[in-house]
Motif scaffolding. Structure first.
Motif, PDB file in Angstrom:
ATOM      1  N   PHE A  28       0.839  -1.199   0.000  1.00 32.67           N
ATOM      2  CA  PHE A  28       0.000   0.000   0.000  1.00 32.67           C
ATOM      3  C   PHE A  28       0.872   1.247   0.000  1.00 32.67           C
ATOM      4  N   VAL A  29       1.908   1.283   0.826  1.00 31.10           N
ATOM      5  CA  VAL A  29       2.804   2.438   0.887  1.00 31.10           C
ATOM      6  C   VAL A  29       3.491   2.645  -0.460  1.00 31.10           C
ATOM      7  N   LEU A  30       3.959   1.560  -1.083  1.00 31.48           N
ATOM      8  CA  LEU A  30       4.631   1.661  -2.375  1.00 31.48           C
ATOM      9  C   LEU A  30       3.723   2.283  -3.433  1.00 31.48           C
ATOM     10  N   PHE A  31       2.526   1.719  -3.609  1.00 33.46           N
ATOM     11  CA  PHE A  31       1.620   2.243  -4.628  1.00 33.46           C
ATOM     12  C   PHE A  31       1.108   3.632  -4.268  1.00 33.46           C
ATOM     13  N   ASN A  32       0.952   3.904  -2.990  1.00 34.49           N
ATOM     14  CA  ASN A  32       0.540   5.236  -2.566  1.00 34.49           C
ATOM     15  C   ASN A  32       1.583   6.273  -2.975  1.00 34.49           C
ATOM     16  N   MET A  33       2.848   5.958  -2.785  1.00 33.39           N
ATOM     17  CA  MET A  33       3.919   6.881  -3.188  1.00 33.39           C
ATOM     18  C   MET A  33       3.948   7.066  -4.703  1.00 33.39           C
ATOM     19  N   ILE A  34       3.772   5.977  -5.445  1.00 31.42           N
ATOM     20  CA  ILE A  34       3.757   6.068  -6.914  1.00 31.42           C
ATOM     21  C   ILE A  34       2.626   6.975  -7.372  1.00 31.42           C
ATOM     22  N   PHE A  35       1.426   6.787  -6.822  1.00 29.69           N
ATOM     23  CA  PHE A  35       0.281   7.597  -7.232  1.00 29.69           C
ATOM     24  C   PHE A  35       0.421   9.047  -6.776  1.00 29.69           C
ATOM     25  N   ALA A  36       0.981   9.268  -5.606  1.00 27.96           N
ATOM     26  CA  ALA A  36       1.168  10.630  -5.111  1.00 27.96           C
ATOM     27  C   ALA A  36       2.175  11.388  -5.975  1.00 27.96           C
ATOM     28  N   ILE A  37       3.264  10.739  -6.325  1.00 29.37           N
ATOM     29  CA  ILE A  37       4.266  11.389  -7.185  1.00 29.37           C
ATOM     30  C   ILE A  37       3.685  11.643  -8.567  1.00 29.37           C
ATOM     31  N   SER A  38       2.893  10.694  -9.062  1.00 30.01           N
ATOM     32  CA  SER A  38       2.239  10.889 -10.358  1.00 30.01           C
ATOM     33  C   SER A  38       1.288  12.080 -10.324  1.00 30.01           C
ATOM     34  N   ALA A  39       0.540  12.216  -9.250  1.00 31.53           N
ATOM     35  CA  ALA A  39      -0.376  13.354  -9.118  1.00 31.53           C
ATOM     36  C   ALA A  39       0.401  14.664  -9.060  1.00 31.53           C
ATOM     37  N   MET A  40       1.539  14.658  -8.386  1.00 30.34           N
ATOM     38  CA  MET A  40       2.367  15.863  -8.303  1.00 30.34           C
ATOM     39  C   MET A  40       2.913  16.230  -9.687  1.00 30.34           C
ATOM     40  N   ILE A  41       3.360  15.240 -10.432  1.00 29.17           N
ATOM     41  CA  ILE A  41       3.877  15.490 -11.782  1.00 29.17           C
ATOM     42  C   ILE A  41       2.766  16.015 -12.684  1.00 29.17           C
ATOM     43  N   LEU A  42       1.581  15.416 -12.603  1.00 33.32           N
ATOM     44  CA  LEU A  42       0.448  15.897 -13.399  1.00 33.32           C
ATOM     45  C   LEU A  42       0.075  17.328 -13.036  1.00 33.32           C
ATOM     46  N   PRO A  52       4.453  28.544  -5.181  1.00 29.86           N
ATOM     47  CA  PRO A  52       5.797  28.310  -4.633  1.00 29.86           C
ATOM     48  C   PRO A  52       6.116  26.828  -4.388  1.00 29.86           C
ATOM     49  N   ILE A  53       5.110  25.961  -4.357  1.00 31.87           N
ATOM     50  CA  ILE A  53       5.360  24.547  -4.075  1.00 31.87           C
ATOM     51  C   ILE A  53       4.913  23.689  -5.257  1.00 31.87           C
ATOM     52  N   PRO A  54       5.472  22.483  -5.400  1.00 33.24           N
ATOM     53  CA  PRO A  54       5.134  21.648  -6.558  1.00 33.24           C
ATOM     54  C   PRO A  54       3.810  20.900  -6.432  1.00 33.24           C
ATOM     55  N   TYR A  55       3.109  21.050  -5.321  1.00 33.89           N
ATOM     56  CA  TYR A  55       1.854  20.340  -5.124  1.00 33.89           C
ATOM     57  C   TYR A  55       0.701  21.162  -5.678  1.00 33.89           C
ATOM     58  N   GLY A  56      -0.344  20.465  -6.093  1.00 36.29           N
ATOM     59  CA  GLY A  56      -1.500  21.156  -6.632  1.00 36.29           C
ATOM     60  C   GLY A  56      -2.791  20.478  -6.229  1.00 36.29           C
ATOM     61  N   TRP A  57      -3.835  20.773  -6.995  1.00 32.87           N
ATOM     62  CA  TRP A  57      -5.170  20.283  -6.662  1.00 32.87           C
ATOM     63  C   TRP A  57      -5.295  18.768  -6.779  1.00 32.87           C
ATOM     64  N   LEU A  58      -4.697  18.164  -7.793  1.00 27.91           N
ATOM     65  CA  LEU A  58      -4.787  16.712  -7.954  1.00 27.91           C
ATOM     66  C   LEU A  58      -4.111  16.001  -6.779  1.00 27.91           C
ATOM     67  N   TYR A  59      -2.939  16.469  -6.411  1.00 25.84           N
ATOM     68  CA  TYR A  59      -2.232  15.880  -5.285  1.00 25.84           C
ATOM     69  C   TYR A  59      -3.032  16.066  -3.992  1.00 25.84           C
ATOM     70  N   LEU A  60      -3.586  17.244  -3.800  1.00 20.12           N
ATOM     71  CA  LEU A  60      -4.370  17.521  -2.593  1.00 20.12           C
ATOM     72  C   LEU A  60      -5.586  16.606  -2.509  1.00 20.12           C
ATOM     73  N   LEU A  61      -6.306  16.445  -3.612  1.00 23.18           N
ATOM     74  CA  LEU A  61      -7.484  15.566  -3.625  1.00 23.18           C
ATOM     75  C   LEU A  61      -7.082  14.115  -3.374  1.00 23.18           C
ATOM     76  N   TYR A  62      -5.989  13.679  -3.987  1.00 19.09           N
ATOM     77  CA  TYR A  62      -5.533  12.311  -3.768  1.00 19.09           C
ATOM     78  C   TYR A  62      -5.131  12.107  -2.304  1.00 19.09           C
ATOM     79  N   ALA A  63      -4.381  13.039  -1.749  1.00 14.03           N
ATOM     80  CA  ALA A  63      -3.932  12.922  -0.355  1.00 14.03           C
ATOM     81  C   ALA A  63      -5.121  12.870   0.610  1.00 14.03           C
ATOM     82  N   LEU A  64      -6.135  13.672   0.355  1.00 14.82           N
ATOM     83  CA  LEU A  64      -7.332  13.639   1.204  1.00 14.82           C
ATOM     84  C   LEU A  64      -8.080  12.319   1.057  1.00 14.82           C
ATOM     85  N   ALA A  65      -8.103  11.771  -0.160  1.00 13.76           N
ATOM     86  CA  ALA A  65      -8.829  10.524  -0.403  1.00 13.76           C
ATOM     87  C   ALA A  65      -8.179   9.329   0.284  1.00 13.76           C
ATOM     88  N   VAL A  66      -6.856   9.311   0.392  1.00 12.34           N
ATOM     89  CA  VAL A  66      -6.176   8.140   0.970  1.00 12.34           C
ATOM     90  C   VAL A  66      -5.703   8.370   2.407  1.00 12.34           C
TER      91      VAL A  66
END
Length: 121
Positions: A28-42, A52-66
């Protein structure tokens, strides 16, 4: 391997009872990191990041969901080594607490039944 991530997110979304094997937690941790980094890249590619930071709305929504399933998986992992979920707060002790929690997450679970249920193997 992906079935462990799916099990945590769908079947045990907010299940804080029972036990989680090491493989369930760490996959779970492995795939969570993969999806979180993917959301950050997107977020960066689509220009959705907060300036100022590399995080955005997709990453925020994903982080809240998991957040809840991740917390539940960690508590169940602690149950597997016969520790209460309240041991998560040990991470608040600077440096030593995080190391101790990591050791608990990496420790093999209790053989047979313990206070939190039957052996998950």
């Amino acid at each position: 391997m992906f079935q462990w991530y799916k099990k945590v997110v769908t079947d045990n979304y907010a299940n804080f009872n029972g036990r989680a094997r090491r493989s369930e937690y760490w996959y779970f941790v492995l795939f969570n990191m993969i999806f979180a980094i993917s959301a950050m890249i997107l977020d960066n590619l689509l220009g959705l990041n907060f300036e100022p930071i590399p995080y955005g709305w997709l990453y925020l929504l994903y982080a809240l969901a998991v957040f809840i399933p991740g917390l539940a998986a960690a508590v169940r992992r602690l149950h597997d080594v016969n520790k209460s979920g309240w041991f998560m707060f040990i991470a608040l002790i600077p440096l030593i607490g995080s190391i101790w929690l990591l050791v608990l997450f990496c420790t093999e679970g209790t053989k047979g039944a313990n206070n939190y249920g039957e052996d998950s193997k």
